[in-house]
Motif scaffolding. Structure first.
Motif, mmCIF file in Angstrom:
data_model
loop_
_atom_site.group_PDB
_atom_site.id
_atom_site.type_symbol
_atom_site.label_atom_id
_atom_site.label_comp_id
_atom_site.label_asym_id
_atom_site.label_seq_id
_atom_site.Cartn_x
_atom_site.Cartn_y
_atom_site.Cartn_z
ATOM 1 N N ARG A 1 0.827 6.052 7.979
ATOM 2 C CA ARG A 1 1.336 5.869 9.338
ATOM 3 C C ARG A 1 0.517 6.719 10.301
ATOM 4 N NH1 ARG A 1 5.562 2.775 9.892
ATOM 5 N NH2 ARG A 1 6.856 2.374 8.089
ATOM 6 N N CYS A 2 0.264 6.149 11.474
ATOM 7 C CA CYS A 2 -0.447 6.851 12.524
ATOM 8 C C CYS A 2 0.359 8.087 12.924
ATOM 9 C CB CYS A 2 -0.646 5.928 13.732
ATOM 10 S SG CYS A 2 -1.424 6.737 15.149
ATOM 11 N N VAL B 1 -5.477 11.360 6.229
ATOM 12 C CA VAL B 1 -6.863 10.918 6.414
ATOM 13 C C VAL B 1 -7.202 10.972 7.900
ATOM 14 C CG1 VAL B 1 -7.045 9.494 4.349
ATOM 15 C CG2 VAL B 1 -6.181 8.482 6.415
ATOM 16 N N VAL B 2 -8.394 11.460 8.193
ATOM 17 C CA VAL B 2 -8.834 11.623 9.577
ATOM 18 C C VAL B 2 -10.103 10.811 9.795
ATOM 19 C CG1 VAL B 2 -9.554 13.291 11.325
ATOM 20 C CG2 VAL B 2 -7.838 13.946 9.630
ATOM 21 N N ASN B 3 -10.070 9.943 10.801
ATOM 22 C CA ASN B 3 -11.216 9.122 11.215
ATOM 23 C C ASN B 3 -11.762 8.228 10.103
ATOM 24 O OD1 ASN B 3 -11.082 10.152 13.839
ATOM 25 N ND2 ASN B 3 -12.381 11.880 13.295
ATOM 26 N N VAL B 4 -10.868 7.758 9.247
ATOM 27 C CA VAL B 4 -11.248 6.817 8.196
ATOM 28 C C VAL B 4 -10.766 5.424 8.570
ATOM 29 C CG1 VAL B 4 -10.932 6.200 5.765
ATOM 30 C CG2 VAL B 4 -11.225 8.594 6.420
ATOM 31 N N ILE B 5 -9.562 5.323 9.077
ATOM 32 C CA ILE B 5 -9.002 4.055 9.534
ATOM 33 C C ILE B 5 -8.634 4.182 11.007
ATOM 34 C CG2 ILE B 5 -8.169 3.097 7.369
ATOM 35 C CD1 ILE B 5 -5.584 4.494 7.699
ATOM 36 N N ARG B 6 -8.528 3.062 11.673
ATOM 37 C CA ARG B 6 -8.204 3.057 13.095
ATOM 38 C C ARG B 6 -6.826 2.445 13.304
ATOM 39 N NH1 ARG B 6 -11.735 4.120 16.739
ATOM 40 N NH2 ARG B 6 -10.889 2.681 18.268
ATOM 41 N N THR C 1 2.563 3.704 13.626
ATOM 42 C CA THR C 1 2.236 2.352 13.180
ATOM 43 C C THR C 1 1.781 2.413 11.738
ATOM 44 O OG1 THR C 1 1.636 1.625 15.395
ATOM 45 C CG2 THR C 1 0.720 0.364 13.564
ATOM 46 N N ALA C 2 2.298 1.517 10.904
ATOM 47 C CA ALA C 2 1.967 1.504 9.476
ATOM 48 C C ALA C 2 0.618 0.829 9.242
ATOM 49 C CB ALA C 2 3.054 0.777 8.698
ATOM 50 N N HIS C 3 -0.085 1.346 8.237
ATOM 51 C CA HIS C 3 -1.363 0.760 7.801
ATOM 52 C C HIS C 3 -1.373 0.786 6.281
ATOM 53 C CE1 HIS C 3 -5.588 -0.320 7.726
ATOM 54 N NE2 HIS C 3 -5.711 0.578 6.769
ATOM 55 N N LYS C 4 -1.662 -0.366 5.681
ATOM 56 C CA LYS C 4 -1.763 -0.465 4.236
ATOM 57 C C LYS C 4 -3.179 -0.926 3.902
ATOM 58 C CE LYS C 4 0.504 -2.153 0.195
ATOM 59 N NZ LYS C 4 0.209 -3.230 -0.617
ATOM 60 N N PRO C 5 -3.921 -0.148 3.084
ATOM 61 C CA PRO C 5 -5.280 -0.566 2.739
ATOM 62 C C PRO C 5 -5.279 -1.836 1.906
ATOM 63 C CG PRO C 5 -4.662 1.409 1.520
ATOM 64 C CD PRO C 5 -3.535 1.098 2.446
ATOM 65 N N ASP C 6 -6.401 -2.547 1.942
ATOM 66 C CA ASP C 6 -6.537 -3.800 1.178
ATOM 67 C C ASP C 6 -6.438 -3.547 -0.300
ATOM 68 O OD1 ASP C 6 -6.943 -4.996 3.610
ATOM 69 O OD2 ASP C 6 -9.117 -4.872 3.476
ATOM 70 N N LEU D 1 0.217 9.882 4.837
ATOM 71 C CA LEU D 1 0.779 9.060 3.766
ATOM 72 C C LEU D 1 2.301 9.058 3.874
ATOM 73 C CD1 LEU D 1 0.183 7.446 1.162
ATOM 74 C CD2 LEU D 1 0.377 9.596 -0.089
ATOM 75 N N SER D 2 2.890 7.872 4.001
ATOM 76 C CA SER D 2 4.348 7.782 4.126
ATOM 77 C C SER D 2 5.000 7.163 2.889
ATOM 78 C CB SER D 2 4.742 6.989 5.375
ATOM 79 O OG SER D 2 4.327 5.651 5.269
ATOM 80 N N ASP D 3 4.268 6.334 2.145
ATOM 81 C CA ASP D 3 4.812 5.716 0.936
ATOM 82 C C ASP D 3 3.682 5.602 -0.089
ATOM 83 O OD1 ASP D 3 5.915 4.153 -1.076
ATOM 84 O OD2 ASP D 3 6.759 2.664 0.293
ATOM 85 N N ALA D 4 3.641 6.562 -1.022
ATOM 86 C CA ALA D 4 2.548 6.596 -1.998
ATOM 87 C C ALA D 4 2.581 5.391 -2.928
ATOM 88 C CB ALA D 4 2.601 7.889 -2.802
#
Length: 140
Positions: free
Chosen positions: A129-130, A95-100, A135-140, A120-123
């Motif tokens: 991950r950035c 994903v590009v420019n969707v999350i920061r 850095t990991a990011h998990k959506p709500d 995507l690192s863990d479906a």
């Protein structure tokens, strides 16, 4: 309740209940001149409750963004009042420019023109991950 059928456009179906307004905002549907119908908490045998969005105009849709927000969404393409295609979305690999990135030391924090790219690192857990600092990011 009477919601007309659409002639040319999209029906975004199987949205998790309560997520339709988030999709509405991310896709910028408020700026459209056409009819947009949001059906919240519709009964569903498969999901229990679901949301539906009907867009009465063919517009460019960001399928990666839709898949990121809710990977179980289906997109029905309507032409001349009939469904001509049905797409089952999934989590996008990138994903590009969707999350920061939340890491204050990430290069994206100081380089303003740099795209925010996540991979995507863990479906199974929906972890991204950035690309630059991991850095990991998990959506709500």
């Amino acid at each position: 309740m009477n919601i007309d059928s659409i002639q040319n456009g999209y029906v975004i179906d199987h949205i998790r209940a309560g997520r339709s307004m988030e999709i509405y905002r991310y896709l910028g549907l408020d700026a459209l001149e056409c009819s947009v119908a949001i059906i919240k908490n519709a009964k569903s045998e498969r999901m229990g409750r679901k949301d539906i969005i009907k867009i009465d105009q063919e517009i460019p849709l960001n399928l990666e963004l839709l898949g990121y927000i809710d990977p179980d969404v289906t997109l029905n393409i309507i032409r001349d009042g009939r469904r001509v295609d049905k797409k089952h979305l999934a989590l996008p690999q990138r994903v590009v420019n969707v999350i920061r990135c939340k890491n204050p030391r990430c290069i994206t924090q100081c380089e303003q023109g740099l795209d925010q790219v996540f991979v995507l690192s863990d479906a199974g857990r929906r972890v991204y991950r950035c690309l630059y600092c991991e850095t990991a990011h998990k959506p709500d």
